[in-house]
Design an enzyme around this catalytic site. Structure first.
Site: not given
Ligand code: FUB
Length: 613
Positions: A79, A253
């Site tokens: 992220d 998404e």
């Molecule tokens: O890293 C946890 C979750 O997975 C994030 O909040 C989303 O964007 C996805 O990458």
């Protein structure tokens, strides 16, 4: 599909399958870190060893492009949220725990670079325990700068409700430490992935969401808002058409990333599920109407999620994302990577593919100023940990491990290499090599035991044959087990004459200074050469923590300071005054920090004053 049931933020879900509550990840002293790190070390080692053997192959075949993606090899990162500030890119990430089978994330991490290839590890200045109301799930956030402060918006599970909420942390420095700014969630509606955009008129917007897309207008304090969270209409014209999921007709998404370029507003996001790809939409204003513009990055890379972050830096445009490229990597063990790209004349973003080469280096690295050991283009076998001297150090160095530092500009030549090292064991050797882990050895530095993993001393060795610009490889050799730790290093140029061994020095005080002083400062000469020397000053807080410090002294006849790190210098006649920089002004009670400098002239031991506001 199974993954779909595991994915976060579907309508009506409140993460029933979330990982167990995070253990307290608050950073203890380095000793504690070492103890906890030991458990995960063997696991980490297995994947890093794989990296090392792959790279060894590359070293035998130099024609093969050397990989610089993913950006971090010491831990799994996810992220990405880049922020450009004062000539550096600060990269805020999540941290996937080793061997995760869910988004098991307990802390956020910060890295920074001024050349896009050598990244400095700033550790973890924010974690779940920083928020008293949060239970777990340190997921995707973003940090922004406003009015002298850095605000980091992060989603977590709220203990009281079990729902995801978004907190805001604040710091005076891009590398923290950060603290919870308001002591409660800023918003909490079970959805995730905050991004913040500040428009030219000063209005700031917080966007977030999965499965819906929300915004709210932030007030100028960045920690409160006006109006109510409002949904952005997810139309197929705005966000494309998804097939096969009646509940989600558009491609949006999660992971929104909003910015403005040449008057056009961009919303880049993870699209479809699962696996995700990265798509984007544009609009004439911050609230739309949005038009779907297509794919930024196709589904690639061994992770069923992806996550965008885009910045412009030193004339180039960069796309950050994550994948499962490290050994052991996958959907819950991800790694952040970066590609350089160019916008189309119409503002379009091209389709970008993941690469192992990564972005090209911007400029070169100066070896004649202090470089942190944790500034790394590629590390094999090593890990990082908090250093008692401030910042991080490289640790868990075993025989055969190495660090690559890319594009090091030696110019007309280096005469010596000095490294700040510590070892509770018997030490080992630093081989200073050029261009590969098996490349030409230009220096060999012996590291002896110092009596502790955080008991620091300098080791210096002669260097010959290091001219021009090369990738620098510090290869570590010795016996079995951990050999030593490395905090920082620098070369001395040949131009200054023949380096000598450091003269005997007065070590920094080991006992707290008198309680009446706000701070004290002690000096030591760390190396000398004909016509110049290098000095280091340790600032130690008294019985109370200090927030900012100033050290003054008189330069002796013939002395002038040519470079400084860890402080900002001003001079007036022979009076030298050094003030803290943003990251080392806060010193805990009886704690210490250092700054260093290069000077012309002969070394002398100055009489220092230290004041704190
Ligand atoms: O890293 C946890 C979750 O997975 C994030 O909040 C989303 O964007 C996805 O990458």
């Amino acid at each position: 599909m199974v993954i779909s049931r595991l994915r976060p933020g579907r309508a009506g879900r409140s993460h029933p399958l979330a990982a167990p509550a995070a253990a307290d990840p608050a950073a203890g002293g380095p000793g504690r870190r070492r103890a906890t790190s030991a458990r995960s070390r063997h696991r980490t080692r297995r994947r890093i060893a794989l990296v090392a053997s792959l790279l060894a192959l590359v070293g035998l075949f130099p024609a093969i492009a050397r990989a610089d993606n993913p950006i971090v090899q010491t831990i799994y990162t996810a992220d990405p949220a880049p922020l450009v500030h004062n000539g550096r890119v600060y990269l805020y990430t999540g941290h996937d725990e080793d061997n995760s089978t869910w988004f098991t994330m307990k802390e956020w991490r910060v890295f920074s670079s001024d050349d896009m290839v050598n990244w400095t590890d700033h550790g973890s200045p924010l974690n779940i325990a920083s928020f008293s109301w949060a239970k777990s799930d340190a997921w995707a956030g973003q940090a922004v700068y406003r009015n002298g402060k850095f605000y980091w918006y992060v989603p977590m599970t709220v203990r009281a409700t079990g729902q995801m909420g978004i907190g805001v942390a604040v710091s005076d420095s891009p590398t923290g430490p950060f603290r919870d700014a308001i002591g409660r969630p800023l918003v909490s509606n079970g959805e995730i992935d905050p991004t913040v955009f500040i428009d030219d008129d000063g209005q700031a917007y917080l966007y977030w969401g999965n499965p819906r897309l929300w915004y709210v207008k932030l007030n100028a304090d960045m920690t409160s808002y006006s109006g109510s969270p409002t949904q952005i209409p997810l139309t197929t014209a705005g966000f494309g058409t998804r097939t096969g999921d009646a509940n989600r007709p558009t491609l949006f998404e999660e992971g929104p990333w909003v910015y403005k370029r040449n008057g056009l507003y961009y919303l880049v996001y993870a699209a479809k599920c699962c696996s995700e790809f990265i798509a984007y939409s544009t609009a004439p204003g911050p609230l739309g109407p949005w038009t779907y513009r297509g794919t930024v990055m196709p589904t690639q890379g061994s992770s069923f999620t992806n996550h965008p972050g885009i910045v412009d830096f030193k004339g180039g445009s960069y796309f950050f994302y994550h994948n499962g490229a490290l050994p052991g990597g996958g959907g819950f063990t991800r790694s952040v990577a970066v590609e350089k790209f160019s916008y189309g004349a119409d503002g379009s973003i091209p389709t970008i593919s993941m690469s192992t080469a990564g972005a090209p280096q911007v400029g070169t690295l100066n070896p004649y100023v202090r470089q942190e050991a944790e500034t790394i283009a590629w590390g094999s076998g090593v890990e990082t940990e908090p250093s008692s001297a401030g910042g991080m150090n490289v640790g868990w160095i075993d025989n055969g491990d190495y660090i690559k530092v890319k594009g090091v500009a030696f110019g007309t030549g280096a005469a010596s290499y000095t490294a700040r090292v510590a070892s509770a064991a018997g030490g080992g050797t630093i081989e200073v090599r050029l261009d590969s882990a098996t490349g030409t050895v230009v220096g060999t530095c012996r590291v002896s035991g110092t009596g502790g993993w955080q008991t620091w001393t300098d080791t210096t060795c002669a260097v010959s044959g290091a001219t021009g610009t090369h990738d620098l490889y510090l290869r570590f050799t010795g016996g079995s087990g951990s050999l030593f730790n490395l905090d920082h290093w620098r070369f001395t140029p040949t131009g200054g004459g023949t380096p000598t061994s450091p003269p005997p020095t007065t070590p920094p005080p080991t006992t707290p200074p008198p309680t009446t002083d706000a701070c004290t400062a002690s000096y030591r000469t760390t190396s000398t050469w004909s016509g110049g020397f290098q000095g280091e000053v340790t600032v130690t807080a008294g019985a109370a923590a200090i927030n900012g410090w100033t050290v003054g002294w008189s330069l002796a006849a013939g002395q002038s300071v040519s470079q400084i790190w860890g402080g900002t210098l001003s001079t007036s006649g022979s009076a030298a005054t050094v003030r803290n920089v943003s990251y080392n002004g806060s010193v805990p009670a009886a704690g210490s920090t250092t700054f260093g400098f290069l000077a012309n002239g002969s070394p002398s031991t100055p009489s220092l004053t230290c004041t704190s506001p």
